[in-house]
Scaffold this active site. Structure first.
Site, mmCIF file in Angstrom:
data_model
loop_
_atom_site.group_PDB
_atom_site.id
_atom_site.type_symbol
_atom_site.label_atom_id
_atom_site.label_comp_id
_atom_site.label_asym_id
_atom_site.label_seq_id
_atom_site.Cartn_x
_atom_site.Cartn_y
_atom_site.Cartn_z
ATOM 1 N N GLY A 198 0.822 -1.209 0.000
ATOM 2 C CA GLY A 198 0.000 0.000 0.000
ATOM 3 C C GLY A 198 0.855 1.257 0.000
ATOM 4 O O GLY A 198 0.536 2.245 -0.665
ATOM 5 N N ASP A 254 -0.049 0.149 12.849
ATOM 6 C CA ASP A 254 0.226 -1.221 12.400
ATOM 7 C C ASP A 254 0.401 -2.201 13.562
ATOM 8 O O ASP A 254 0.561 -3.396 13.339
ATOM 9 C CB ASP A 254 1.496 -1.238 11.538
ATOM 10 C CG ASP A 254 1.289 -0.503 10.216
ATOM 11 O OD1 ASP A 254 0.131 -0.437 9.752
ATOM 12 O OD2 ASP A 254 2.276 0.005 9.657
ATOM 13 N N ARG A 308 -8.042 -2.678 -1.673
ATOM 14 C CA ARG A 308 -7.882 -1.550 -0.752
ATOM 15 C C ARG A 308 -8.228 -0.214 -1.439
ATOM 16 O O ARG A 308 -7.978 -0.044 -2.629
ATOM 17 C CB ARG A 308 -6.447 -1.517 -0.207
ATOM 18 C CG ARG A 308 -6.136 -2.773 0.587
ATOM 19 C CD ARG A 308 -4.735 -2.776 1.120
ATOM 20 N NE ARG A 308 -4.496 -1.703 2.070
ATOM 21 C CZ ARG A 308 -3.299 -1.418 2.581
ATOM 22 N NH1 ARG A 308 -2.236 -2.115 2.211
ATOM 23 N NH2 ARG A 308 -3.156 -0.461 3.458
HETATM 24 C C1 S3P Z 1 2.760 3.932 6.143
HETATM 25 C C2 S3P Z 1 1.645 4.538 6.672
HETATM 26 C C3 S3P Z 1 0.558 3.805 7.360
HETATM 27 C C4 S3P Z 1 0.978 2.389 7.720
HETATM 28 C C5 S3P Z 1 1.747 1.700 6.624
HETATM 29 C C6 S3P Z 1 2.996 2.482 6.279
HETATM 30 C C7 S3P Z 1 3.783 4.773 5.476
HETATM 31 O O1 S3P Z 1 -0.550 3.744 6.489
HETATM 32 O O2 S3P Z 1 -0.147 1.617 8.066
HETATM 33 O O3 S3P Z 1 2.116 0.382 7.005
HETATM 34 O O4 S3P Z 1 4.915 4.288 5.269
HETATM 35 O O5 S3P Z 1 3.478 5.925 5.160
HETATM 36 P P1 S3P Z 1 -1.651 4.927 6.434
HETATM 37 O O6 S3P Z 1 -1.037 6.116 5.843
HETATM 38 O O7 S3P Z 1 -2.747 4.375 5.560
HETATM 39 O O8 S3P Z 1 -2.090 5.114 7.860
#
Ligand code: S3P
Length: 439
Positions: free
Chosen positions: A97, A321, A125
């Site tokens: 993601g 997380d 997602r």
């Molecule tokens: C991350 C932000 C978080 C986290 C992901 C890593 C990042 O997600 O859950 O594992 O590296 O910017 P969200 O921005 O959706 O909260």
């Protein structure tokens, strides 16, 4: 290849010193900023997990030179003023993601057409949270229901933009800031609550003037574009989100005494450690030092009798997380742990709120969900379940940690996703004496 795995109570306490693997968030950003910059960025300590390897491949597809020199040592020659070029084939983010959202943001700054795809988990997602602001900035996408696969049909010449994301999300913040790097004028982001700040820190290290002004409980971040990134050296600190699993194991297995070295101590990532201290954990950080623009420390953890507490929603951004593994730890605490404000867990690699409840209940733990609140009552854990991990690395590792403290072994259906964020999980767990088998 699907690997099932099983964990059970070790016969002896866990002990030893291990080094936390490179931070996933910082690793993604090092490759992406390196690919935007002028010159050669040297990265050491890069996490060589599958998510990061997908980002490295994506950077090659956009025309950067990405070279692996040795374990964790990579060189990225950026595209600088030539800009990212049109990839010849669809860019594949795998399960990542962060890779997806940050890269879609960065690529929106260029007048190129790009096709994007991801695995089954990532394709379920929501991407609207980054596509919406990017559209407002002037990019165009061809997409069904705001999910991957999707196409950028127009990028470049984005408008100056001021955005207040409705969710506390470092990924959305980063996507907007990266999209704004080539904009003629100011890109401004209003964060209502502080999220991890690795993008801001690393842009600064690449020579960019990132202005951050505190506002209420959040901040306003602005960049006056267009800007030019200058290659630099990035030393990736250890990942607190991966260290969490080792720490959980140390707290839960009677008699354990372990040290996890090289853990990044960034306030925007340390929520779990603070919560564990409030629960009564023996968890001490020492040997503080600076590395790669972040503070790192060694964490000493001993098996502890914990007490259940209430974790307020304000904690979420600094430990988003870590809730599945906190819930697992809470299953061994005295009393009930109540965790509020967990709505965002529903849109991670899997629905982690539902998955955590299932994992706990299937193993005999008393737990419930009420809206976005998860309650876990601690006590002896029966275990014995075979847990479905739904392509989610953190659910897989959380389940295996539970099995280290339950009467009967805990099995998972698929351990392969653990390699996305923590490829050395099994080796490091074995090094401290944990009883986890892959088959
Ligand atoms: C991350 C932000 C978080 C986290 C992901 C890593 C990042 O997600 O859950 O594992 O590296 O910017 P969200 O921005 O959706 O909260």
């Amino acid at each position: 290849m699907i690997l099932s795995a099983k964990s059970q109570k070790p016969e002896t306490p866990l002990s030893g010193r291990v080094c936390a693997p490179g931070d996933k968030s910082v690793s993604h950003r090092a490759l992406i900023l390196g690919a935007l910059a002028e010159g050669v960025t040297e990265i050491t300590g890069l996490l060589e997990g599958d998510d990061i390897l997908h980002t490295a491949e994506a950077m090659r597809a956009f025309g950067a030179k990405v070279k692996r020199i040795a374990d964790g040592h990579w060189q990225v020659t950026g595209r600088a003023d030539r800009g990212w070029r049109t990839p010849k084939i669809p860019v594949d983010f795998g399960n990542a993601g962060t890779g997806a959202r940050l890269i879609m943001g960065a690529a929106a700054a260029y007048n190129i057409k790009v096709s994007y795809k991801g695995d089954a988990s990532l394709s379920s997602r929501p991407m609207g949270r980054v596509l919406d602001p990017l559209r407002e900035m002037g990019a165009k996408f061809e997409v069904k229901k705001d999910r991957l696969p999707l196409k950028q049909t127009k990028g470049g010449k984005l408008k100056p933009f001021s955005y207040t994301p409705p969710h506390a999300s470092a990924q959305v913040k980063s996507a907007v800031l990266l999209a704004g790097l080539k904009t003629d004028g100011v890109t401004e982001l209003h964060e209502l609550s502080l999220t991890r700040d690795h993008t801001e820190n690393m842009l600064t290290a690449f020579g960019i003037d990132v202005v951050r002004k505190p506002k209420d409980k959040g901040q306003i971040i602005s960049i006056n574009g267009p800007v030019r990134l200058k290659a630099t050296q990035v030393k990736v600190p250890g990942d607190p989100s991966s260290a969490a699993f080792l720490i959980a194991a140390g707290l839960m297995v009677p008699g354990s005494d372990i040290v996890v070295e090289n853990v990044m101590m960034n306030d925007a990532r340390s929520g779990l450690f603070e919560v564990l201290n409030e629960m009564g954990a023996f968890l001490r950080a020492d040997n503080f030092r600076r590395s790669g623009g972040e503070t790192i420390a060694d964490l000493h953890v001993k098996h502890s009798r914990l007490n259940g507490i209430t974790v307020m929603p304000q904690r979420v951004p600094s430990m988003v997380d870590e809730y599945p593994v906190l819930a697992v730890i809470a299953a061994t605490a005295r009393g009930t742990t109540v965790m509020h404000g967990l709505g965002e867990l529903r849109v991670k690699e899997s629905d982690r709120l539902a998955g955590t409840l299932k994992l706990l209940k299937a193993n005999g733990v008393i737990a419930s969900i009420d809206g976005d609140t998860l309650c876990v009552s601690g006590g002896p854990i029966i275990g014995g379940a075979r847990v479905k991990t739904h392509h989610d690395h953190r659910m897989a590792m959380s389940a295996l940690i539970l099995g280290l403290a339950s009467e009967k072994p805990v099995r998972i259906d698929d351990a392969s996703m653990i390699a996305t964020s923590f490829p050395d999980f099994f080796d490091l767990m074995a090094e401290v004496g944990a009883n986890i088998e892959v088959s």
